[in-house]
Design a protein around this motif. Structure first.
Motif, short mmCIF file in Angstrom:
data_model
loop_
_atom_site.label_atom_id
_atom_site.label_comp_id
_atom_site.label_asym_id
_atom_site.label_seq_id
_atom_site.Cartn_x
_atom_site.Cartn_y
_atom_site.Cartn_z
N SER A 228 0.93 -1.25 -0.04
CA SER A 228 0.11 -0.15 -0.09
C SER A 228 0.79 1.25 -0.06
CB SER A 228 -1.10 0.09 1.21
OG SER A 228 -0.02 -0.16 2.48
N ASP A 229 2.14 1.27 -0.12
CA ASP A 229 3.07 2.01 -0.28
C ASP A 229 3.02 2.84 -1.74
OD1 ASP A 229 5.02 4.14 0.60
OD2 ASP A 229 6.78 2.48 0.08
N THR A 230 3.85 3.98 -2.01
CA THR A 230 3.98 4.33 -3.21
C THR A 230 5.42 4.16 -3.89
OG1 THR A 230 4.07 6.49 -2.31
CG2 THR A 230 1.92 5.68 -3.17
N ARG A 231 6.07 4.12 -3.16
CA ARG A 231 7.72 4.27 -3.57
C ARG A 231 8.28 2.94 -4.17
NH1 ARG A 231 10.48 4.78 1.32
NH2 ARG A 231 8.59 3.64 2.02
N ILE A 232 9.05 3.20 -5.38
CA ILE A 232 9.66 2.04 -6.24
C ILE A 232 11.00 1.91 -5.33
CG2 ILE A 232 10.49 1.07 -8.21
CD1 ILE A 232 7.56 2.94 -8.75
N CYS A 233 11.30 1.11 -4.43
CA CYS A 233 12.31 0.91 -3.86
C CYS A 233 12.19 -0.58 -2.87
CB CYS A 233 12.74 2.02 -2.72
SG CYS A 233 11.51 2.35 -1.61
N ARG A 234 13.57 -0.96 -2.28
CA ARG A 234 13.42 -2.00 -1.51
C ARG A 234 13.05 -1.62 -0.13
NH1 ARG A 234 18.82 -5.25 -3.27
NH2 ARG A 234 19.54 -2.95 -3.81
N ARG A 261 15.83 5.64 -9.58
CA ARG A 261 15.86 7.17 -10.35
C ARG A 261 14.80 7.09 -11.27
NH1 ARG A 261 21.14 7.33 -11.72
NH2 ARG A 261 21.75 6.43 -10.06
N GLU A 262 14.64 5.94 -12.01
CA GLU A 262 13.80 5.98 -13.34
C GLU A 262 12.21 6.13 -12.78
OE1 GLU A 262 14.39 2.61 -15.72
OE2 GLU A 262 12.70 3.11 -16.97
N PHE A 263 12.04 5.68 -11.75
CA PHE A 263 10.72 5.65 -11.30
C PHE A 263 10.17 6.69 -10.14
CE2 PHE A 263 11.13 2.05 -13.78
CZ PHE A 263 9.79 2.06 -14.70
N GLU A 264 11.10 7.64 -9.93
CA GLU A 264 10.93 8.37 -8.68
C GLU A 264 9.78 9.04 -9.10
OE1 GLU A 264 14.64 10.16 -7.63
OE2 GLU A 264 13.75 11.34 -6.19
N GLY A 265 8.74 9.32 -8.20
CA GLY A 265 7.63 10.31 -8.41
C GLY A 265 6.55 9.53 -9.16
N LYS A 266 6.88 8.37 -9.99
CA LYS A 266 5.92 7.77 -10.67
C LYS A 266 5.18 6.50 -9.94
CE LYS A 266 8.17 8.36 -15.13
NZ LYS A 266 9.29 7.83 -15.71
N GLY A 267 3.98 6.25 -10.21
CA GLY A 267 3.24 5.28 -9.43
C GLY A 267 3.57 3.72 -9.89
N TYR A 268 3.04 2.81 -9.06
CA TYR A 268 3.13 1.51 -9.22
C TYR A 268 2.69 1.03 -10.84
CZ TYR A 268 4.10 0.41 -4.39
OH TYR A 268 4.99 0.46 -3.21
N GLY A 269 1.45 1.56 -11.16
CA GLY A 269 0.93 1.35 -12.39
C GLY A 269 2.07 1.41 -13.51
N ASP A 270 2.67 2.70 -13.38
CA ASP A 270 3.71 2.88 -14.55
C ASP A 270 4.92 1.92 -14.45
OD1 ASP A 270 2.58 5.05 -15.19
OD2 ASP A 270 3.80 6.43 -14.23
N PHE A 271 5.16 1.49 -13.19
CA PHE A 271 6.30 0.68 -13.04
C PHE A 271 6.12 -0.94 -13.71
CE2 PHE A 271 8.69 -2.04 -10.04
CZ PHE A 271 9.82 -2.32 -10.71
N LYS A 272 4.78 -1.40 -13.24
CA LYS A 272 4.48 -2.65 -13.50
C LYS A 272 4.17 -2.69 -15.10
CE LYS A 272 1.38 -3.42 -9.57
NZ LYS A 272 0.07 -4.00 -9.23
#
Ligand code: TYM
Length: 332
Positions: A228-234, A261-272
Motif C-alpha cells: 500500500s506504499d507508493t515508492r519503488i524501492c526495496r 531513479r527512473e521511477f522516482e515520483g511515478k506510481g506502481y501502475g507505470d512501473f508494473k
C-alpha cells in the motif's frame, strides 16, 4: 587445459517459468562459452510427483526446444534426457546405500512437497530425490552447478555424499560448487511475493510462462500483488516491489539504483507496465524460436540423440570407477 565441467537441469513437470529462466537457464547460456556444459531434462525427477504420460512426453520436447530457444547451443553444450542415460539410476542406487534417512528427512523441499501430497501418500521417490540429483552431478565430475537458491540444500547434500564416498572408498568424485546468481536466484510468485514462482502453482497469474503471449505477460504483471506504499524501492514489507525490481533489473541490465531513479515520483501502475513490457519484449524472440523448433522434431531428435551419446560416454567412465571401488566384479 581441459575446460571445467558444468551440469544442471530442469524438471519437465510444467512449462518453464520466468523464475526458471532468470534463476537458471539465462546463466547457463552465458556459462556455455567458458565451460564444458551438460544440461539435462530431468524427466526421471519429474516422476516424483504424479505425471500424465502424454503430458510428460510433450513437456520433455517443450523443455528441450526451450533450452535451445533460450540460447543453449547444441554445438557448445550437451543437451539430453536424463532417462536416456541409465547410469543416473545406477549411481543413484550406489549413493542411496551410503545416505542416511535423517539427512533426507531434513530436506526442506521434501517437507514442503510431502505436505501437498498428504491425500495421495508421500512417495519414496520424493524422499530419495536429492540422491538422484547428486548422482546427476557426480556422474559428470561437475565442478560447478548453476541453479536457483531453492536448490542450495540439494547441492549441500551432494557435496556431503561425494565427500563421504571419497572417504569410504577412495577419491572418485569431484566436489561440486553451487553457482547461484546474485539477482534472480529467487523470483517470487506475482500473486504471493512470499512464495517462490513455481510452474506447479495452481493460479497461473502467479507465474509467467516463457511462452506466454505478450498481452498475457503484461496483464499478469499489471495484476502483480505489491503493497500500500507508493515508492519503488526495496524495504520492509516491499517483497512484491523488490521482486519486480529484480525482474526488471535482469531484463534491462539496469541496477536497482538506476531503477529507483527512473521511477522516482511515478506510481506502481507505470512501473508494473514497464516491467511487463520489458519481460514481453525480452521473451518475444524466445517464443518465436521455440515455435520454430517445435515444428522440427527431427532436429530435436538429432540433438538429444547426440547429447545422450556423449553424456553416456562420460557417465560410464565414472560409473566404472565407482563399481570397481565398491567391489563389484568387472564386466568383461
Ligand atoms: P526445477 O525444475 O524446479 O527448476 C529448474 C531451475 O530453475 C530454478 N528455479 C528458480 N530460480 C529462481 N526463481 C524461481 N522462482 C525458481 N524456480 C526454479 C531452480 O533453482 C533450478 O535451478 N532438482 C532440480 C532439477 C535437477 C537438477 C539436477 C539441477 C535435477 N537434477 C542436477 C541441477 C543439477 C529441480 O527440480 O529444478
Amino acid at each position: 587445459m581441459d575446460k571445467k565441467m558444468i551440469l544442471s537441469g530442469l524438471q519437465p513437470s510444467g512449462i518453464m517459468t520466468l523464475g526458471n529462466y532468470l534463476g537458471a537457464v539465462k546463466n547457463w547460456v552465458k556459462l556455455q562459452n567458458e565451460y564444458d556444459c551438460l544440461f539435462m531434462i530431468a524427466d526421471m525427477h519429474a516422476l516424483t510427483v504424479p505425471q500424465e504420460p502424454v503430458n510428460l512426453r510433450k513437456r520433455c520436447y517443450e523443455v528441450l526446444a526451450l533450452y535451445m530457444a533460450c540460447g543453449l547451443d547444441p554445438e557448445k553444450s550437451t543437451l539430453f534426457f536424463q532417462s536416456h542415460v541409465p547410469q543416473h539410476a545406477e549411481l543413484s542406487w550406489a549413493l542411496t546405500c551410503t545416505t542416511y534417512m535423517g539427512e533426507l528427512s531434513r530436506m526442506t523441499q521434501f517437507k514442503d512437497k510431502s505436505k501437498n501430497a498428504k491425500d495421495t501418500g508421500v512417495g519414496v521417490g520424493l524422499f530419495v530425490y536429492p540422491v538422484l540429483m547428486a548422482a546427476d552431478i557426480l556422474l559428470y565430475q561437475a565442478n560447478l552447478v548453476p541453479v536457483g537458491a531453492d536448490q542450495k540444500q540439494h547441492l549441500e547434500i551432494t557435496r556431503v555424499l561425494a565427500e563421504r564416498f571419497n572417504r569410504l572408498y577412495g577419491d572418485v568424485f569431484t566436489i561440486p560448487e553451487p553457482y547461484i546468481p546474485e539477482v534472480g536466484a529467487r523470483i517470487m510468485s506475482l500473486q504471493d511475493p512470499t512464495k517462490k514462482m513455481s510452474k506447479s502453482d495452481s493460479n497461473p497469474n502467479g507465474y509467467v510462462s516463457i511462452v506466454d503471449e505478450p498481452e498475457v505477460i503484461i496483464r499478469k504483471l499489471k495484476r502483480a500483488v505489491t503493497d500500500s506504499d507508493t515508492r519503488i524501492c526495496r524495504g520492509e514489507g516491499k517483497d512484491g516491489i523488490e521482486n519486480l525490481m529484480s525482474i526488471y533489473s535482469i531484463m534491462t541490465d539496469k541496477t536497482f539504483e538506476e531503477i529507483e531513479r527512473e521511477f522516482e515520483g511515478k506510481g506502481y501502475g507505470d512501473f508494473k507496465l514497464a516491467v511487463g513490457e520489458a519481460v514481453a519484449e525480452g521473451l518475444r524472440p524466445i517464443r518465436e524460436k521455440y515455435n520454430e523448433l517445435m515444428n522440427n522434431k527431427d532436429y530435436l531428435k538429432e540433438v538429444y540423440t547426440k547429447g545422450a551419446q556423449r553424456a553416456s560416454r562420460l557417465a560410464s567412465k565414472t560409473l566404472r570407477k565407482v563399481y570397481r571401488k565398491l567391489g563389484f566384479v568387472d564386466r568383461t
